[in-house]
Design a protein around this motif. Sequence first.
Motif, PDB file in Angstrom:
ATOM      1  N   LEU A 312      89.768  16.489 -33.879  1.00 42.60           N
ATOM      2  CA  LEU A 312      90.215  15.117 -33.682  1.00 42.60           C
ATOM      3  C   LEU A 312      91.688  15.022 -33.274  1.00 42.60           C
ATOM      4  N   ALA A 313      92.447  16.093 -33.470  1.00 48.10           N
ATOM      5  CA  ALA A 313      93.883  16.063 -33.183  1.00 48.10           C
ATOM      6  C   ALA A 313      94.195  15.688 -31.726  1.00 48.10           C
ATOM      7  N   PRO A 314      93.540  16.306 -30.722  1.00 43.49           N
ATOM      8  CA  PRO A 314      93.832  15.908 -29.329  1.00 43.49           C
ATOM      9  C   PRO A 314      93.496  14.450 -29.042  1.00 43.49           C
ATOM     10  N   ILE A 315      92.435  13.936 -29.681  1.00 39.74           N
ATOM     11  CA  ILE A 315      92.043  12.540 -29.479  1.00 39.74           C
ATOM     12  C   ILE A 315      93.113  11.604 -30.022  1.00 39.74           C
ATOM     13  N   VAL A 316      93.583  11.912 -31.224  1.00 40.11           N
ATOM     14  CA  VAL A 316      94.638  11.111 -31.846  1.00 40.11           C
ATOM     15  C   VAL A 316      95.910  11.154 -30.999  1.00 40.11           C
ATOM     16  N   PHE A 317      96.230  12.336 -30.486  1.00 41.80           N
ATOM     17  CA  PHE A 317      97.431  12.512 -29.665  1.00 41.80           C
ATOM     18  C   PHE A 317      97.362  11.646 -28.400  1.00 41.80           C
ATOM     19  N   ILE A 318      96.233  11.682 -27.709  1.00 40.42           N
ATOM     20  CA  ILE A 318      96.071  10.909 -26.467  1.00 40.42           C
ATOM     21  C   ILE A 318      96.110   9.404 -26.746  1.00 40.42           C
ATOM     22  N   LEU A 319      95.418   8.981 -27.798  1.00 42.62           N
ATOM     23  CA  LEU A 319      95.389   7.557 -28.139  1.00 42.62           C
ATOM     24  C   LEU A 319      96.778   7.029 -28.485  1.00 42.62           C
ATOM     25  N   SER A 320      97.605   7.868 -29.104  1.00 38.53           N
ATOM     26  CA  SER A 320      98.950   7.436 -29.502  1.00 38.53           C
ATOM     27  C   SER A 320      99.844   7.161 -28.303  1.00 38.53           C
ATOM     28  N   LEU A 321      99.492   7.702 -27.132  1.00 41.58           N
ATOM     29  CA  LEU A 321     100.319   7.537 -25.939  1.00 41.58           C
ATOM     30  C   LEU A 321      99.859   6.392 -25.046  1.00 41.58           C
ATOM     31  N   LEU A 322      98.716   5.790 -25.351  1.00 41.45           N
ATOM     32  CA  LEU A 322      98.151   4.764 -24.472  1.00 41.45           C
ATOM     33  C   LEU A 322      98.895   3.429 -24.461  1.00 41.45           C
ATOM     34  N   PRO A 323      99.343   2.882 -25.612  1.00 40.94           N
ATOM     35  CA  PRO A 323     100.049   1.595 -25.574  1.00 40.94           C
ATOM     36  C   PRO A 323     101.297   1.664 -24.692  1.00 40.94           C
ATOM     37  N   GLN A 324     101.561   0.593 -23.961  1.00 43.60           N
ATOM     38  CA  GLN A 324     102.648   0.595 -22.992  1.00 43.60           C
ATOM     39  C   GLN A 324     104.022   0.417 -23.635  1.00 43.60           C
TER      40      GLN A 324
END
Length: 368
Positions: A312-324
């Motif tokens: 789940l770590a890569p998923i959490v990492f990617i999601l954390s970068l999505l908000p502008q």
Amino acid sequence: MISKYRNGEISSGQSYIMIISMMVGTGILGLARSAAAISQQDAWISVLLNGLSIGFMVGLIIFVISKFPNCTFFQYTSFLLSKPIAYVIVCLYGFYAVLTTSVIIRLLCELIGTWFLPKTPLFVISFIIVLTLIYITKDGLTSVGRFNEIVVFSIIPFIFLMFPSLSQASLLNLRPVGGSGFTNIIKGVIPSFYAFAGYEVLLLIYPYISNKNKNNLKYSVVSIIFVTLLYTSMVASQIALFGYQEIADILYTFIHYLDVLDFPIIERIEIFFTFFWTFSVLGTLTIQYIAGCIAFQSILKVKKINTFVYFLAPIVFILSLLPQNSVKVVSISEIIGKANIGFGFVLPILLLLMYILKGKRVNHEKGM
């Protein structure tokens, strides 16, 4: 790690600490702003009512799940609500925990980037936080419980940092008490859900408490009361200092509150706060993340918890970068706070009703 539980174990004392650590996190930054936007000068009343209602819900949660002391979240939910519904609920909780973890990571990145590492790319900060999260959670709940025993001491500065700025506060900003109206006070409870979110993790971690006893209920509620009084005091002090009109235009009200006075020893008090707050948020992150891993593990029948910690770590990492930007992150966090109503209020009440309707106890060893 040696323990009688597959995912590690925690003591009852650690469970109380984890409740406090879980709740005193990112919500503290903008709680006064979100509540005052609706309840105006009575925002502190909304926060107090929210905390009291959550204390009641924690008591209800422990009452129900204490009837299934050796069953996991998935097992007792399956018994009470049927297995197909349990699959859906546990899976939704897993997604909820992952999304919440990613949002908290992003909020932490914003603060670290602003006060400590302004020239460091956001993805680098997020990557380091995720690596830290993996390191703490890979050995299961035992490590998470011990880490939060240390982290809880970082909450102490929050208490003392409230007092210096009170010298410039005015009680007139809190009057008239109840002047915003009963309807607005009740509506103001909803925006503060995100600040209190996290207590629902008891649904997952309670089965892993090694020394369950009759005091679990009492001290868990006491933990909620402590957080409620802390949050209520902070919101009241911020409104007394600024007035609710000014708070509505401040994104991170607590940091602005600290910046009012010049401290004789610490020149940049907001940096001092951010340093300790970072550890507090890491405590919140570890609990939320391990809860999500446990949720997915329980329905996919994987033996080792660290399988999901790594996956789940890569998923959490990617999601954390999505908000502008920070504003978008705050708006997402408020949506998560509303989603918390489902797991923190609706689900416990539903479990209680089904337990009453069943009229009997599940075999505690069934399916174990």
